[in-house]
Design an enzyme around this catalytic site. Structure first.
Site, short mmCIF file in Angstrom:
data_model
loop_
_atom_site.label_atom_id
_atom_site.label_comp_id
_atom_site.label_asym_id
_atom_site.label_seq_id
_atom_site.Cartn_x
_atom_site.Cartn_y
_atom_site.Cartn_z
N ALA A 144 -1.15 2.79 -5.22
CA ALA A 144 -0.71 4.17 -5.09
C ALA A 144 -1.00 4.68 -3.67
CB ALA A 144 -1.40 5.02 -6.15
N VAL A 155 0.86 -1.18 0.00
CA VAL A 155 0.00 0.00 0.00
C VAL A 155 0.90 1.23 0.00
CG1 VAL A 155 -1.79 1.28 1.23
CG2 VAL A 155 -1.80 -1.22 1.27
N CYS A 156 0.67 2.13 -0.94
CA CYS A 156 1.38 3.41 -1.00
C CYS A 156 2.90 3.18 -1.03
CB CYS A 156 0.95 4.28 0.18
SG CYS A 156 1.33 6.03 0.02
N VAL A 157 3.64 3.84 -0.14
CA VAL A 157 5.10 3.73 -0.18
C VAL A 157 5.60 2.42 0.42
CG1 VAL A 157 5.55 6.20 -0.27
CG2 VAL A 157 5.25 5.10 1.94
#
Length: 322
Positions: free
Chosen positions: A155, A102-104
């Site tokens: 993202a 998830v995300c970074v």
């Protein structure tokens, strides 16, 4: 039951952890049964983040029995994960476990080498850094998530929900995924990708550049026809010299800069006014509504109508409860 294990590392982003946890826990089969067993695991019994201390009762050995592993993002100042964590992820990948970030959290998978040679995404603001650090990854900054089969990346935090719903649909079909989406009060599919959330800044121009007056003039006259010849003449150069100088100072062509400026103007008008798309196309300097729609979708990743629905400044409907 399908085991979903969320790997919680120090400096975890709480929303990145909680969103997939709730999404999978809320999922129900038509007969009401829970198809997923959701567990948290960590390298140490206590994980600290943003003033919180989380007690986690499962260690990295929980990754060995997981069917799906979710790796949430971590705060910007976090250092690289330990070799124990990276080795555990590599073993899980080698055993065929589905792994998603998830995300970074994509940086954790990248550090483990799990994204080498694959397409991947992360939060748009960190996409350039992911590509710089890990050149073997094909970073796609405009999408909400990337599914490579065994390895998935998403993202920003909300895109983690999109990815989880996509995995639920893969596992159990659209009807179950649609119910999970309703429980989360989100659409099963969002139109457009991450591009619609990116702030499309112009390429930087060095302070004091001889192009600054021209660029200001372009911004002030976007509704008018602006040709390469007109820009070159205003700069006192031939078209060839002007095009070369422009690319040297901005990294792009005059035409691309102009089109990006017009899309930015259209975004502002869609966010802050109620004019028709046809009128906005004229105000932004596009020759026709069709040309406007095509260019807008190419740059932003969605239609002008969908963009307005998502980003218009009017407050959303609120239901007051007594």
């Amino acid at each position: 039951m399908h085991s979903v294990t969320i790997l919680v590392l120090d400096d975890v982003v709480p929303f990145d952890m909680a969103a997939p946890m709730q999404t999978f826990e809320w999922t129900r089969l038509p007969d009401g049964r829970s198809p997923y067993r959701v567990r948290l695991c960590a390298e140490t019994p206590e994980v600290r983040t943003d003033g919180l201390a989380l007690r986690i009762d499962r260690g990295l050995e929980a990754l060995e029995t997981a069917d799906t592993i979710i790796v949430p993002g971590r705060n910007e100042e976090s250092g690289p994960p330990s070799e124990r964590v990276l080795a555990a992820l590599r073993r899980a990948a080698g055993a065929g476990t589905r792994i998603a970030s998830v995300c970074v959290g994509a940086f954790v998978l990248a550090e483990a080498g799990l994204l080498d040679g694959l397409r991947a995404t992360t939060h748009w603001i960190a996409a350039g850094e992911l590509a710089r650090r890990y050149p073997l990854i094909e970073v796609q900054p405009d999408v909400l998530y990337v599914d490579n089969g065994q390895i998935l990346t998403s993202a920003g935090a909300a895109a983690g929900l999109d990815m989880c719903l996509h995995m639920i649909r893969r596992d159990l079909g659209s009807a179950v995924a649609a119910h999970a989406a309703r429980m989360c009060v989100v659409p099963l599919e969002r139109e457009g990708g991450q591009a619609q959330f990116i702030v499309n800044e112009h390429p930087p121009v060095p302070r004091g550049s001889d192009l600054e007056p021209l660029l200001e003039w372009i911004e002030d006259n976007l509704a008018d026809e602006i040709t390469l010849g007109a820009m070159a003449a205003r700069s006192g150069m031939s078209e060839r010299t002007f095009s070369r100088r422009f690319r040297e100072q901005t990294g792009t062509t005059p035409l691309q800069w102009l089109l990006r400026a017009r899309v930015r103007r259209a975004q502002y008008l869609l966010e802050n006014g109620d004019h028709s798309v046809e009128r906005i196309a004229r105000q932004a300097g596009f020759g026709s509504p069709t040309a406007f729609r095509e260019r807008f979708r190419r740059v932003v990743g969605t239609t002008p109508y969908a963009y307005r629905a998502a980003f218009h400044g009017k407050p959303a409907a609120v239901v007051e409860q007594s």
